[in-house]
Write an enzyme that holds these catalytic residues in place. Sequence first.
Site, PDB file in Angstrom:
ATOM      1  N   SER A 203      14.130  20.811 -17.045  1.00  0.00           N
ATOM      2  CA  SER A 203      12.921  21.622 -17.213  1.00  0.00           C
ATOM      3  C   SER A 203      13.412  22.895 -18.155  1.00  0.00           C
ATOM      4  CB  SER A 203      12.301  21.732 -16.070  1.00  0.00           C
ATOM      5  OG  SER A 203      11.472  22.925 -16.323  1.00  0.00           O
TER       6      SER A 203
ATOM      7  N   GLU B  23       9.002   8.010 -17.316  1.00  0.00           N
ATOM      8  CA  GLU B  23       7.638   8.381 -17.482  1.00  0.00           C
ATOM      9  C   GLU B  23       7.201   7.772 -18.857  1.00  0.00           C
ATOM     10  OE1 GLU B  23       7.167  12.728 -15.239  1.00  0.00           O
ATOM     11  OE2 GLU B  23       8.922  12.194 -16.342  1.00  0.00           O
TER      12      GLU B  23
ATOM     13  N   HIS C 197       0.631  -1.057   0.123  1.00  0.00           N
ATOM     14  CA  HIS C 197       0.072  -0.066   0.031  1.00  0.00           C
ATOM     15  C   HIS C 197       0.720   1.107  -0.172  1.00  0.00           C
ATOM     16  CE1 HIS C 197      -3.174  -2.471   1.261  1.00  0.00           C
ATOM     17  NE2 HIS C 197      -2.381  -3.246   1.946  1.00  0.00           N
TER      18      HIS C 197
ATOM     19  N   LYS D 177      15.563  21.521 -11.977  1.00  0.00           N
ATOM     20  CA  LYS D 177      14.871  20.176 -12.137  1.00  0.00           C
ATOM     21  C   LYS D 177      15.642  19.272 -12.882  1.00  0.00           C
ATOM     22  CE  LYS D 177      10.722  19.627 -12.276  1.00  0.00           C
ATOM     23  NZ  LYS D 177       9.791  18.893 -11.664  1.00  0.00           N
TER      24      LYS D 177
END
Length: 462
Positions: A280, A293, A159, A286
Amino acid sequence: MVMTKKPWGGRFKKTTAASVEKFTASIGFDKRLYPYDIQGSIAHAAMLAQQSIISKKEASKIIGALKSILKDMEKGKFKFSISDEDIHMAIEKELIRRVGEVGGKLHTARSRNDQVVLDTRLFLRGEIQKIVVLITSLQKVLVRLAKQQINNIMPGYTHLQKAQPVLLSHYLLAFVEMFTRDIQRMQDCLKRVDVLPLGSAALAGTSLPIDRKVTAELLDFDAISANSIDAVADRDFVTEFIFAASTVMMHLSRFCEDLIIWSTEEFGFVEISDAYTTGSSIMPQKKNPDIAELIRGKTARIYGNLTAMLTLQKGLPMAYNRDLQEDKEPLFDTVDTVKNCLSIFTEMIANTQFNSARMCRVAQNGFVAATDVAEYLVQKGIPFRKAHEIVGKIVAYCLEQKKELESLTLKEYQKFCKKIDHEIQNVIKLENAVNARKHVGGTATKVVMERIAALERTWSKN
Ligand code: ARG
């Protein structure tokens, strides 16, 4: 409007509209099947000659020209045209252009319906083998990492809540097991791909005296399709392959999800190499896990391909229908995407640092040894349910007192259960918790090392 004469034009009084040529053509994407189309045609011509359906001389003329067409296509010298409709007609037309009328004998006892299935099967047979090699390379990198990380403990999660301590190696090998099943699925699918459809012709076979065993041998097929209607209608093998590929993508995507979470500052478990991350355009600080992804994103597209294949077939009357031309783009996209993702993921994971000190530190708190305390009480004769409750109370006490299991004194422990003795300090040590799980499939160092050795043995055998 430019209109060309079609090989099937005999019964037509008007030529095809240019818009229709454009709409129906598959040459734009099926041209990549040319090596398989030519390989299949060479075997077919040889079989026709062996059966005296065409002469040996005719066959050698046809085969010679097919080989030279192949060379030109490999060199990129061939100009594909939309008026050729598909790769089968493009090659046949070129053959006739090169050898004259005799070229028209190649299509004897054959239809594009069995030809296209043959090409697809030959293509997929090779691609499945390449995919298996790529999965195996990834597994080898993971096993190498598992060996390097053998002393490192991380918190295992359920979880996404800290659950129990495990070896980082055990975690990595979990994916190795998933990829083993992926390989098995690919290899099992291969059995159903490796079947010769040629000889089924349009759907009913042919009245000419072909010998399908000869063709199967020449093309190294394991089996010959048993029903000509089925052979031209069946795209199960494409569907099944895309399912197997979807499962590979699902496993990659799941791994990526962990890496994405783990590379946040909040987790800080991994650092993906600069070479495998991107920045970024607005936020200078970043460093983003874009590869992971994108693999996660591409997985969605592969699932879409699976749905497309299933839906494509559900309402089709027997046997061949032109709808089936729509199998190729999902198939090619799946093959390209899964290969691409496997190789980039393998590079990325090989260039990822595991912050084992942080993982271990994070595992130190959060009561990950709570189950071990309960199991310790079980060994003292306390029923598990009761032990669970006692430890639950110990945890609640720790939370109240802002303490960890390690910082409780024996006296404090004994307030909850008289049977607890000094052994408790050993029980809650992460290392001991890990190594106590020494059954088959457990996370104990010894068991994990044995699994690594077993995997390495299977690879050295093959
Ligand atoms: N391009 C077609 C396909 O991919 C080849 C078979 C065409 N057969 C036909 N009867 N029109 O399915």
